[in-house]
Design a protein around this motif. Structure first.
Motif, PDB file in Angstrom:
ATOM      1  N   LEU A  69      76.240  54.514  25.017  1.00 57.15           N
ATOM      2  CA  LEU A  69      74.804  54.689  25.222  1.00 57.15           C
ATOM      3  C   LEU A  69      74.333  56.069  24.779  1.00 57.15           C
ATOM      4  N   ALA A  70      75.231  57.044  24.859  1.00 59.39           N
ATOM      5  CA  ALA A  70      74.884  58.397  24.429  1.00 59.39           C
ATOM      6  C   ALA A  70      74.897  58.542  22.907  1.00 59.39           C
ATOM      7  N   GLY A  71      75.308  57.488  22.201  1.00 60.21           N
ATOM      8  CA  GLY A  71      75.332  57.523  20.749  1.00 60.21           C
ATOM      9  C   GLY A  71      76.518  58.261  20.165  1.00 60.21           C
ATOM     10  N   ALA A  72      77.579  58.416  20.970  1.00 63.60           N
ATOM     11  CA  ALA A  72      78.743  59.189  20.513  1.00 63.60           C
ATOM     12  C   ALA A  72      79.961  58.334  20.217  1.00 63.60           C
ATOM     13  N   TRP A  73      79.877  57.030  20.430  1.00 62.09           N
ATOM     14  CA  TRP A  73      80.972  56.099  20.168  1.00 62.09           C
ATOM     15  C   TRP A  73      80.366  54.726  19.905  1.00 62.09           C
ATOM     16  N   GLN A 110      87.221  63.599  29.407  1.00 59.31           N
ATOM     17  CA  GLN A 110      88.293  63.447  28.419  1.00 59.31           C
ATOM     18  C   GLN A 110      87.802  62.757  27.154  1.00 59.31           C
ATOM     19  N   MET A 111      87.019  61.688  27.328  1.00 62.75           N
ATOM     20  CA  MET A 111      86.528  60.939  26.175  1.00 62.75           C
ATOM     21  C   MET A 111      85.522  61.747  25.360  1.00 62.75           C
ATOM     22  N   ASP A 127      90.056  47.698  24.254  1.00 61.03           N
ATOM     23  CA  ASP A 127      90.999  47.978  23.161  1.00 61.03           C
ATOM     24  C   ASP A 127      91.020  49.468  22.808  1.00 61.03           C
ATOM     25  N   GLN A 128      89.829  50.103  22.815  1.00 62.04           N
ATOM     26  CA  GLN A 128      89.781  51.526  22.510  1.00 62.04           C
ATOM     27  C   GLN A 128      90.468  52.347  23.598  1.00 62.04           C
TER      28      GLN A 128
END
Length: 452
Positions: free
Chosen positions: A235-239, A265-266, A407-408
């Motif tokens: 949602l933050a647009g980072a993944w 961590q992510m 999976d990620q």
């Protein structure tokens, strides 16, 4: 096939389930406070509960059942009838939750198990998991109080709470090995409620093999918090793709908690920074730093927002907030241009350290609800800021999304990029103490509970 539950009706604009929960919790408080000898009258026996068999029967499913909204007294350890186990709300082709009908399958080491031709078979897309550990989430307390919307909508009462599980596959439905699972595999994953149990019927798509370097206790701590954390970054647009914006500063509330520790961590993995973590006590500072925080703010002894402003003068690209009314407005005000406020909980709206909800607590919660901030669409537009919120317990139909998330997480675990949160291990016989600990606000990382 049983029909799914309808959405709750409303009385005078209020969800009838919330009104019933208020009455049930106040009744529990009255009995506990004034008439403790009558506490036994608050318990509701489940139709699937076995009260006749030998209590030493190790093959029977042992679970925690909540018969009605209330305090800690509602956390009852029960044994289920033969060949009955717990199940989430999304195994719709078989039954309604929280318990299965008797299922055809021979228990491991149980040569005398009675298998009737009238029993139903394990669905082809499911397995039976001999569950060794489950984890405690704050959501479980709100489920017990009767205030968790998805639990009310899809399950009701009685309910067996819990999302996270880790154990061994006991029986595989359908063609053996077709989906890569076989009896004896160590697995972890999620169930849509029902994890507070020693045996669970779970859809195969909600499970993964436990990485070899993780214990079952560590694995049980991971699913709900890691999937929630990764979805906040989505949602933050980072993944799954890196952010395209120049501002990469993020602030994580409750950075030493279950979800917060995973977000930190992510965020480091996907290249965000500086990462500012907020914790509630000095004892949690070093732990948050070890997770990857560039700056850690102890809000118990510091001016949180003053330090946050100095660390990122232009505001934050994303602020991750599960606190609710205590921080939402300030979190929004500290977003930068194109910043996103990601909401995934409302802990401060609920009573901290209170196992029972007295009439006074209900009044306080009502006041907090009326104090919740509102966000002006015009301001959102001209300031280029966004407010996004979610609850993964409603995602049972979003199979592709959850599969990619899981999976990620597994890929990062296998690569050693993601580590298990700090865990506190308890036993199912201490379930009330585990709820008291998470409600105290003093826990760090995750609480996991052993079922045997």
């Amino acid at each position: 096939m049983p029909k799914p539950k309808k959405k709750p009706t409303k009385i005078l604009g209020q969800d009838v389930n919330v009104l019933l929960a208020a009455w049930a919790n106040i009744l529990s408080w009255l009995v506990e406070t004034l008439f403790p000898s009558l506490k036994h009258t608050l318990f509701t026996k489940c139709t699937s509960e076995d009260t006749e068999s030998n209590s030493e029967n190790n093959t029977a499913t042992r679970c925690i059942s909540i018969g009605r909204p209330g305090g800690l007294e509602q956390l009852r350890t029960i044994r289920l009838l033969p060949n009955v186990m717990t199940v989430g709300y999304n195994v719709k082709n078989l039954c309604l939750p929280p318990f299965t009908p008797p299922l055809k399958q021979k228990l491991k080491g149980d040569e005398t198990s009675c298998i009737s031709s009238s029993m139903l078979s394990v669905p082809d897309d499911c397995v039976i998991v001999s569950n060794k550990y489950f984890s405690i989430n704050y959501a479980d307390c709100t489920i017990r109080w009767g205030l968790y919307e998805s639990a009310n909508e899809f399950v009701g009462f009685p309910i067996v709470p819990g999302f996270d599980l880790a154990g061994e596959i006991e029986f595989v439905g359908g063609e053996k090995h077709q989906d890569g699972f076989q009896e004896g595999d160590r697995v972890f994953g999620c169930t849509m409620f029902g994890a507070y149990s020693s045996r669970i019927l779970v859809p195969k798509k909600q499970l993964r093999i436990i990485p070899s370097h993780l214990s079952s206790a560590e694995a049980a701590a991971l699913p709900a918090v890691s999937l929630t954390a990764l979805y906040t970054l989505f949602l933050a647009g980072a993944w799954p793709s890196p952010t395209m914006f120049t501002n990469k500063a993020v602030l994580v509330h409750s950075a030493a908690g279950g979800v917060g520790s995973m977000i930190v961590q992510m965020a480091k993995i996907v290249g965000l920074g500086p990462i500012v973590g907020v914790v509630g006590s000095k004892s949690k500072v070093k732990y948050a730093e070890s997770l990857g925080c560039d700056v850690v703010i102890d809000k118990s002894s510091s001016d949180m927002w003053s330090i946050a402003s100095k660390t990122s003068p232009n505001g934050y690209a994303a602020i991750f907030d599960a606190n609710g009314v205590s921080t939402l407005k300030d979190s929004y005000d500290h977003l930068g241009s194109m910043g996103r406020l990601i909401i995934y909980g409302f802990h401060s709206n609920l009573p901290l350290g209170r196992s029972m909800l007295s009439p006074i607590e209900w009044v306080k919660m009502g006041i907090k609800m009326f104090s919740m901030p509102s966000f002006d669409p015009m301001d959102l537009t001209v300031s280029n800021r966004s407010v996004l919120a979610f609850n993964l317990s409603f995602f049972s139909e979003e199979i592709e999304v959850v599969t990619k998330l899981f999976d990620q997480v597994c890929a990062w675990l296998e690569a050693g990029k993601l580590r298990c949160p700090h865990i506190v291990e308890m036993h199912i016989d201490s379930i009330k103490e585990s709820h008291e600990l998470i409600q105290s606000g003093q826990s760090r990382g995750k609480i996991v509970v052993k079922t045997t």
